[in-house]
Design a protein around this motif. Structure first.
Motif: not given
Length: 356
Positions: A98-118
């Motif tokens: 799941q985290i790898l998917n977030i890392h590869t599919t989210n734009p840089p501006v959303l990547r940090a918050s999406s990974i950290c909150l997950a």
């Protein structure tokens, strides 16, 4: 007496009918008294290690309690449980995916918050499935305002929790300096585990809280560089087992995927200052959004364009500098030998007796 109880929960309810005995039993096994009541009335289910601690804390009922527990949980008290429980104290392989998917599919501006909150949400579910009370947050290094300067503080950026006294963790902000467990962990590049109030009183006397039992701060590292710290706190003393500390380390490693290379700072670049108390900070932090809007308006009036994240960074840096200066001003007013009154660092709504 033995035939009177049909389940281990009935037996537990009889044992804890006296409030003093309930309190002593809760302290013996490291849970809240309310948790014992929830077990007794079948409102929640204990973790395997908690059930074993319960049996050990009631030797006079050992045989009867073990038999009744085995009826509900056939393998809970067997030696084989250690292996099955150990398998639960790892990061699920599906979550790595799941985290790898977030890392590869989210734009840089959303990547940090999406990974950290997950990660925070998964940790909360895994480390405290019975919701006995923990909070988890990530504090990041505040980028220096000018190139070549040192990192002077960390700032809480994302958080999740279920503590009754903690308030809305995701909505408060705070800076951490060298006086804090978070700051010390960042500077050393090593995790710091505090298991009791007494231990905290010795190590971090400026950061006491009467309801805080255990805390862990784990640096988020990439080789010898750091982006921030993963912080976990609990109301219970001696809350974290070695297997849980191992899984916390794995989550801290995963957090590194949330940050860009330029958000990591060599440990030699950290030179943390002293931050004032949480409440002293809130006088300034409370107007953060107004300052951000003013900064963007001023830029527009000069014919410049800055994004909101850029404006927010400018304001955080200005607030950091003001708070560091405030600490120096407060320090000059404290008689020599007194502890710096930095107070609790865990929640906006707490009214700590005489300290927060």
């Amino acid at each position: 007496m033995e035939e009177a109880f049909q389940t281990w929960r009935e037996l537990l309810g009889w044992v804890i009918r006296d409030s003093q005995k309930r309190q002593h039993l809760a302290e013996a096994i490291g849970v809240n008294p309310v948790t014992l009541t929830r077990w007794a009335v079948n409102k929640s289910n204990p973790r395997p290690d908690a059930l074993r601690s319960l049996v050990a804390a009631l030797p006079q009922y050992h045989e009867q309690l073990s038999r009744l527990i085995a009826e509900e949980y056939p393998y809970i008290l067997t030696e084989n449980l250690a292996e099955s429980e150990g398998a639960m104290e790892v990061v699920p392989s599906s979550f790595y995916a799941q985290i790898l998917n977030i890392h590869t599919t989210n734009p840089p501006v959303l990547r940090a918050s999406s990974i950290c909150l997950a990660i925070l949400q998964q940790m909360l579910k895994q480390l405290d499935p019975q919701e006995e009370g923990i909070a988890i947050f990530i504090a990041v290094c505040v980028p220096p305002a000018q190139q070549g300067r040192k990192v002077r503080s960390l700032r809480k950026s994302w958080g999740r929790g279920n503590m009754s006294w903690h308030g809305q963790l995701e909505h408060w902000s705070q800076f951490f300096g060298a006086e804090s467990q978070t700051g010390c962990s960042a500077v050393s590049g090593r995790p710091i585990v505090v298991m009791s109030h007494g231990e905290r009183e010795q190590l971090f006397p400026a950061h006491l809280h009467p309801k805080l039992g255990s805390s862990v701060t784990w640096p988020i590292l990439l080789s010898d560089s750091i982006a921030g710290c993963l912080c976990i706190i609990s109301e219970r003393p001696n809350c974290f087992s070695q297997s849980q500390l191992d899984v916390i380390q794995s989550y801290a490693d995963l957090c590194a995927l949330a940050f860009e290379p330029d958000e990591f700072y060599n440990l030699r670049q950290l030179e943390l200052g002293i931050m004032p108390s949480y409440r002293a900070q809130q006088v300034y932090v409370a107007s953060f959004q107004q300052h951000v809007q003013r900064r963007m308006l001023q830029a527009a009036q000069r014919g410049q364009f800055i994004t909101r994240p850029q404006a927010e960074l400018f304001v955080w840096q200005e607030l950091e500098e003001r708070l560091l200066q405030l600490s120096l001003e407060i320090g000059k007013q404290i008689p020599e030998g007194e502890i710096f009154p930095s107070n609790a660092w865990f929640g906006p709504d707490e009214k700590q007796n005489g300290a927060l």
